[in-house]
Design an enzyme around this catalytic site. Structure first.
Site, mmCIF file in Angstrom:
data_model
loop_
_atom_site.group_PDB
_atom_site.id
_atom_site.type_symbol
_atom_site.label_atom_id
_atom_site.label_comp_id
_atom_site.label_asym_id
_atom_site.label_seq_id
_atom_site.Cartn_x
_atom_site.Cartn_y
_atom_site.Cartn_z
ATOM 1 C CG PHE A 114 -1.962 1.160 1.462
ATOM 2 C CD1 PHE A 114 -3.036 1.140 0.866
ATOM 3 C CD2 PHE A 114 -1.693 2.090 2.325
ATOM 4 C CE1 PHE A 114 -3.948 1.938 1.059
ATOM 5 C CE2 PHE A 114 -2.344 3.169 2.487
ATOM 6 C CZ PHE A 114 -3.698 3.028 1.887
ATOM 7 C CD GLU B 54 3.736 11.172 -2.711
ATOM 8 O OE1 GLU B 54 3.911 12.546 -2.753
ATOM 9 O OE2 GLU B 54 2.905 10.824 -3.441
ATOM 10 C CB SER C 247 -1.220 12.338 9.322
ATOM 11 O OG SER C 247 -0.300 11.417 10.247
ATOM 12 C CD1 TRP D 55 10.317 5.453 5.841
ATOM 13 C CD2 TRP D 55 8.675 7.002 6.531
ATOM 14 N NE1 TRP D 55 10.934 6.674 6.390
ATOM 15 C CE2 TRP D 55 9.939 7.617 6.739
ATOM 16 C CE3 TRP D 55 7.544 7.598 6.872
ATOM 17 C CZ2 TRP D 55 10.083 8.850 7.176
ATOM 18 C CZ3 TRP D 55 7.684 8.974 7.490
ATOM 19 C CH2 TRP D 55 9.091 9.415 7.805
ATOM 20 C CD GLU E 247 -2.619 -0.114 9.129
ATOM 21 O OE1 GLU E 247 -3.905 -0.036 9.155
ATOM 22 O OE2 GLU E 247 -1.939 -1.166 9.039
ATOM 23 C CD GLN F 180 -4.273 19.615 16.790
ATOM 24 O OE1 GLN F 180 -3.184 19.448 17.257
ATOM 25 N NE2 GLN F 180 -4.514 19.293 15.310
#
Lengths: 578, 275
Positions: free
Chosen positions: A151, A155, A160, A186, A395, A491
């Site tokens: 997958f 980049e 994220s 990665w 992920e 946040q």
């Protein structure tokens, strides 16, 4: 509006607005008899393969999984677990797949990550969005592992934040193929993969504007090259490389989903892929608990076994209860997915965050129990600690996922994930519509949600869920009314919202599962599960209280100020030397 | 070659401490126990598979392997596991454990043998629950077939088998003609214990029993699994062996500490009376 809520079917999205859609989580999902029988045979084969063939210490030391082990895993069928049987796979449900990943993850993280990169995410876009023709073309060789998938999203300038993607694809003049240029970093399975799910922009790059992403199946061939394996902290046996695209020709029929809708594909893949990761964490925890229990029953200090000391008992109790919560939420979510519930994005993000953090805590405590021994390379503790660290990062980092949990919960049900993501990139413009909707939604709440299907033995825990669901909905409403679109920038508040949501989901899963055990086998047989649920509930209550108080009284601004001032200085400002 | 393998499921021997006996000692409480195939019977199945293949091509079965068990409906999972491992078809003889004894099982197998006409009947040397070690011998007697028990090695010949049995001081080799009954011991699953005429003698198996590939597990459901009643096979289903009473072994007493070697010798001599 209530119809839309029912049709949307996300338990957690309901919770944000004070609803407890208990019919979604009761009864706790059970593995169907026939699949259960197959699954126990499969687990028996998988466990024996792992025990006899997979030497994790050697894999870590050699930075690679022996070719013979990979070949045997392929022959066993481990590369085609969820591919339908008529395409040469094993055709398992997400629950069964996750349970197998739990077994593999509990034994060897490098192998689990290799298998996960192949099928949790590598071929998942084909599984979820592929056409029959694409499946027919790719699945038979992917199912046997003759070809391996990867997958490729990340980049250098887009981790994220998938909108920063620079790899681009240009359609040929005759419209029969695309030309891909760019690079990815990665990429797990980079060195061994033959088939890559690649996300590229199909609109011109313009700083600050939303790109149109498209998902492609790209086969290794002319123009596609991969770099050397990266040296990593953990999961050293897995391959992680750069992938380069230099005028790679991709046939037009290799577009997955629609042109320009690649973001939706990426989110769909990651939503389901995160469950495999959470299940792997369940497996790691079970292995660690076994190691810790062996240790505390063998090692003596001050004339006692370690297990006799209060502080050790406290750690063990925490490990048991938190693992129970993680296992319950993971398999509740896989059950929802298998039952065809369309939106499980919030639930799976919660499983990933809670799973990775619980495994990190359990590995840390297990190493602490082993103390000096735990620190030595000769023993497996430090390897498992290194291997577990990645789960907090890949992920979707847990920070981004907390913002995602909060914002997609705040936005209310029925919202496209891409809207939420855009809101994170362009808070004011992107979030406006969502907030207008959500404010209206928050005002419309009438009666607080109730969990009537929970067993009365768990009434204290049930009340806790109901009480804090009401708190969450109230604070969500307040935040939205008070701050409107600015919430997209807040946040600190997002983290509190997310943490409350995580505890509420964990607790709901424990209550649902324990209720199922009490109802099927009686209260006495469910004693241990009742205790684990109670231990978890007491831990959760402390966090919930703290987070809810924090909505009103906090030092967020002081902390922000200190951080910002230090940015200018670029270092810690004090020294006792004056 | 056609082989009939008799399989029994037993309470998981790794969790033997979960076995409970009610105060009146009338039975063994099997509630909450996990069941596994009797390990020696798993070895018998592995032996049957090795005898019906070329070791280098384990997916191709040359001949037929039929597995049979005597038990209630939930023992079908044991049979399915055997089908997944490579057996061609399965038969379950419906009965509860407390309706069975070794002789009854042997009589039931005798009728099945008459129906199926296998060249060999294979089974474990004994089941690790009751440890009676009777069925193979009783079956050979009822059939009036040659028998080899405790097989550690088997080599297929044109018209029979050469069976190695480990005995005190060496290995006893028996040559037996088909049809025959063979019970196997644990060494039978060593890498070079079993050779069919198709497998080259230089070939080495993996130690132990093979594990089933996942596609085979999923396909096992499509293989035939027949059910028969015990009464179909045996006229007189009365038990010849009656269990009078079950008792748990006495709990181990706590040890004592001795001050010195002299005291130890004294206790061994006067209390334990072993010196």
């Amino acid at each position: 509006m209530s119809e839309q809520r029912m049709g949307d079917q996300s338990f957690m999205k309901g919770v944000f607005h004070g609803d407890l859609a208990e019919d979604l989580i009761f009864p706790f999902p059970q593995v169907a008899k026939e699949e259960g029988e197959n699954l126990s045979m499969i687990l028996d084969s998988v466990s024996r393969f792992l025990d006899e063939k997979v030497d994790s210490a050697a894999i870590d030391r050699e930075h690679s999984i022996p070719e013979s082990v990979i070949e045997e895993a392929k022959a066993l069928g481990l590369f085609g677990l969820q591919i339908p049987m008529d395409h040469g796979g094993i055709g398992l449900s997400t629950t069964a797949y996750s349970r197998i990943m739990q077994q593999v993850g509990g034994h060897d993280a490098s192998l689990a990550v290799t298998l996960g990169a192949h099928q949790s995410i590598g071929l998942k876009a084909l599984l979820l969005f592929g056409t029959d023709e694409q499946k027919e073309r790719f699945f038979p060789t992917l199912a046997t592992g003759e070809k391996v998938a990867a997958f490729a999203l990340t980049e250098p300038s887009a981790g994220s934040d998938a909108a920063g993607i620079k790899t681009h694809a240009k359609l040929s003049e005759d419209g029969t193929y695309w030309v891909l240029n760019g690079s990815k970093i990665w990429i797990t399975n980079g060195a061994i993969a033959d088939v890559f799910t690649v996300f590229a922009r199909t609109s011109d790059f313009e700083e600050g504007t939303k790109p149109r992403l498209t998902a492609f199946i790209v086969e290794r061939g002319e123009g596609l090259t991969t770099g050397s394996n990266e040296a990593k902290l953990g999961i050293r046996g897995s391959s992680t490389t750069e992938v380069f695209f230099d005028d790679v020709r991709v046939p037009a029929e290799n577009v997955i989903g629609e042109v320009g809708r690649g973001f939706k594909v990426a989110m769909g893949v990651l939503n389901s892929g995160r469950l495999g990761l959470a299940a792997g964490c369940v497996g790691v925890n079970k292995t660690l608990i076994k190691m810790a229990l062996d240790r505390v029953g063998e090692r003596r200090a001050f004339g006692k076994y370690l297990g006799e000391f209060g502080l050790i008992k406290d750690k063990i109790a925490g490990m048991l209860a938190r693992t129970y919560a993680l296992e319950s939420m993971t398999y509740l979510t896989t059950g929802l997915l298998d039952a065809g519930v369309p939106d499980y994005s919030l639930e799976s993000a919660i499983c990933k965050v809670y799973g990775s953090e619980t495994a990190w805590w359990v590995v840390n405590e297990t190493l602490q129990i082993a103390a000096g021994t735990g620190y030595m390379e000769e023993y497996p503790y430090e390897r498992i600690l290194r291997d577990s660290r990645i789960n907090l990062i890949f992920e979707g980092t847990n920070e981004i996922l907390r913002c995602f949990i909060a914002l997609s919960g705040l936005a209310g049900p029925g919202r496209e994930l891409s809207e939420v993501s855009r809101a994170m990139r362009e808070p004011i413009k992107g979030f406006g519509l969502l907030v207008d909707y959500a404010v209206k939604f928050a005002r419309n709440r009438i009666a607080p949600g109730r969990l009537t299907r929970a067993h009365p033995v768990l009434s204290r825990e049930t009340v806790l869920i109901e009480e804090y669901t009401a708190h969450l909905a109230g604070h969500v409403g307040n935040l939205l009314r008070k701050h409107g679109r600015d919430i997209a920038l807040m946040q600190f508040a997002q983290r509190r919202v997310a943490d409350v949501a995580i505890d509420l989901f964990a607790l709901s899963a424990c209550v649902s599962r324990t209720t199922a055990t009490i109802e099927s086998r009686g209260e006495e047989a469910a004693r241990e599960e009742i205790d684990y649920t109670r231990i978890f509930a007491v831990e959760a209550r402390r966090r919930l209280e703290c987070n809810v108080v924090g909505f009103e009284a906090n030092d967020d601004e002081v902390r922000k100020g200190a951080a910002v001032r230090s940015y200018e200085l670029g270092s810690y400002p004090f020294d006792i030397m004056g | 070659m056609k082989i009939l393998v008799a399989l029994k499921r037993v309470a998981d021997p790794d969790n033997a401490n979960k076995v409970k006996i009610p105060a009146d000692g009338s039975t063994i409480d099997t509630a909450g126990l996990e069941f596994k195939p009797n390990p020696f019977d798993e070895y018998a199945l592995e032996t049957a598979l090795r005898l019906t293949e070329d070791g280098t091509k384990p997916k191709v079965r040359d001949g037929e392997v039929i597995v049979v068990t005597f038990g209630p409906a939930d023992t079908e999972s044991t049979l399915r596991a055997a089908l997944a491992t490579g057996a061609d078809r399965a038969i379950r003889v419906d009965a509860n454990d407390d309706q069975l004894d070794g002789l009854l099982v042997a009589k039931g197998l005798k009728t099945l043998v008459a129906e199926e006409k296998p060249d060999i009947v294979l089974m474990g040397k004994q089941a690790v629950d009751g440890d009676t070690n009777q069925v193979g011998q009783a079956l050979a007697e009822l059939l009036d077939w040659p028998m080899a028990t405790f097989a550690a090695t088997i080599e297929e010949q044109e018209d029979g088998l050469v069976v190695g049995r480990e005995v005190d001081g060496g290995v006893l080799e028996l040559s037996i003609k088909y049809p025959a009954v063979v019970t196997v011991d644990l060494r039978i699953v060593s890498p070079s214990s079993v050779y069919s005429t198709k497998t080259d003698r230089s070939f080495k198996y993996n130690e132990g029993v093979r594990f089933s590939p996942l596609p085979a597990i999923m396909q096992a459901r499509r293989k035939p699994l027949d059910t028969k009643s015990l009464a179909d096979l045996v006229d007189d289903t009365g038990l010849k062996i009656n269990y009078l009473r079950f008792e748990a072994p006495p709990a181990r007493l706590a040890g004592v500490k001795v001050a010195d070697a002299a005291e130890l010798v004294d206790k061994l001599k006067n209390e334990a009376k072993v010196l």
